[in-house]
Design a protein around this motif. Structure first.
Motif, PDB file in Angstrom:
ATOM      1  N   GLN A  61       0.835  -1.199   0.000  1.00 44.59           N
ATOM      2  CA  GLN A  61       0.000   0.000   0.000  1.00 44.59           C
ATOM      3  C   GLN A  61       0.870   1.249   0.000  1.00 44.59           C
ATOM      4  N   SER A  88      -8.438   2.480  -2.486  1.00 47.52           N
ATOM      5  CA  SER A  88      -9.298   2.442  -1.305  1.00 47.52           C
ATOM      6  C   SER A  88      -8.526   2.782  -0.042  1.00 47.52           C
ATOM      7  N   HIS A  89      -9.110   3.693   0.731  1.00 48.23           N
ATOM      8  CA  HIS A  89      -8.572   4.052   2.047  1.00 48.23           C
ATOM      9  C   HIS A  89      -9.641   3.710   3.074  1.00 48.23           C
ATOM     10  N   LYS A  91     -10.752   3.930   6.838  1.00 45.98           N
ATOM     11  CA  LYS A  91     -10.443   4.693   8.047  1.00 45.98           C
ATOM     12  C   LYS A  91     -10.383   3.763   9.243  1.00 45.98           C
ATOM     13  N   VAL A 113      -4.363  15.242   1.171  1.00 43.76           N
ATOM     14  CA  VAL A 113      -4.229  14.462   2.406  1.00 43.76           C
ATOM     15  C   VAL A 113      -3.628  15.335   3.503  1.00 43.76           C
ATOM     16  N   PHE A 118      -1.704   8.056   6.050  1.00 45.36           N
ATOM     17  CA  PHE A 118      -2.925   7.784   5.287  1.00 45.36           C
ATOM     18  C   PHE A 118      -2.634   6.637   4.320  1.00 45.36           C
ATOM     19  N   SER A 119      -3.221   5.470   4.556  1.00 39.32           N
ATOM     20  CA  SER A 119      -2.919   4.300   3.719  1.00 39.32           C
ATOM     21  C   SER A 119      -3.886   4.223   2.546  1.00 39.32           C
ATOM     22  N   LEU A 120      -3.353   3.830   1.403  1.00 36.99           N
ATOM     23  CA  LEU A 120      -4.157   3.701   0.199  1.00 36.99           C
ATOM     24  C   LEU A 120      -3.818   2.370  -0.455  1.00 36.99           C
ATOM     25  N   SER A 151      -8.715  16.176   3.826  1.00 38.82           N
ATOM     26  CA  SER A 151      -8.389  14.897   3.184  1.00 38.82           C
ATOM     27  C   SER A 151      -9.590  14.460   2.359  1.00 38.82           C
TER      28      SER A 151
END
Length: 174
Positions: A61, A88-89, A91, A113, A118-120, A151
């Motif tokens: 990711q 897709s992130h 939460k 962001v 913040f992972s994607l 964000s």
């Protein structure tokens, strides 16, 4: 409970994406460092201020704003695969939902962001299957420090010229 909700969200996302995308092509993994210019975007280029700083790759990711002293940034993303990529992130707050974006072949997106780490994740649709893939093999990315915009997805699934224009309209420094 959090793990269970994550699985439900993942399965739901897979089903929604699989139903929405029926004509994807096979993908060919590619090397990435920075978004590249293609025939469709020759007149427009990625801003020179867009660099490979402010993010890392962990467990396939992208992790945005992952440096030691993160600052708000905008990230320019380009689908470099031969197919359709779902970004897709999820939460970490229970019930907060997910931020998602579809990126067709050779299309661009810009996300603002402010959040740290913040992972994607990237899912690739290959008929009839969909599954997580190594993000750098299907999406190129670069970042630009920006004023705090929040964000959110600024522009999605469009040409480079159009996503840059939309970003400028929202005050992003592109």
């Amino acid at each position: 409970m959090k793990y269970f909700l994550g699985i439900i969200l993942f399965v739901y996302t897979l089903n929604v994406f699989a139903q929405a995308i029926k004509s994807a092509q096979d993908t060919v993994p590619a090397q990435i460092i920075k978004p590249t210019e293609t025939e469709a975007t020759k007149a427009v280029t990625v801003p020179q201020s867009c660099t490979n700083k402010g993010f890392t790759v962990d467990n396939k990711q992208f992790i945005f704003n992952s440096d030691e002293n993160p600052v708000p940034r905008i990230y320019i993303l380009h689908n470099i695969s031969q197919g359709i990529v779902m970004l897709s992130h999820v939460k970490s707050v229970i019930g907060a939902g997910a931020q998602q974006s579809k990126l067709d072949q050779d299309k661009w997106a810009i996300v603002s962001v402010n959040d740290n780490n913040f992972s994607l994740g990237c899912m690739l649709y290959k008929p009839p299957n969909i599954g997580y893939v190594d993000c750098p093999s299907v999406v190129s990315v670069c970042s630009i420090p920006s004023p705090s915009l929040g964000s959110f997805w600024i522009a999605e699934n469009d040409t480079l010229a159009n996503v840059l224009n939309k970003a400028r309209g929202r005050g992003a420094p592109v």
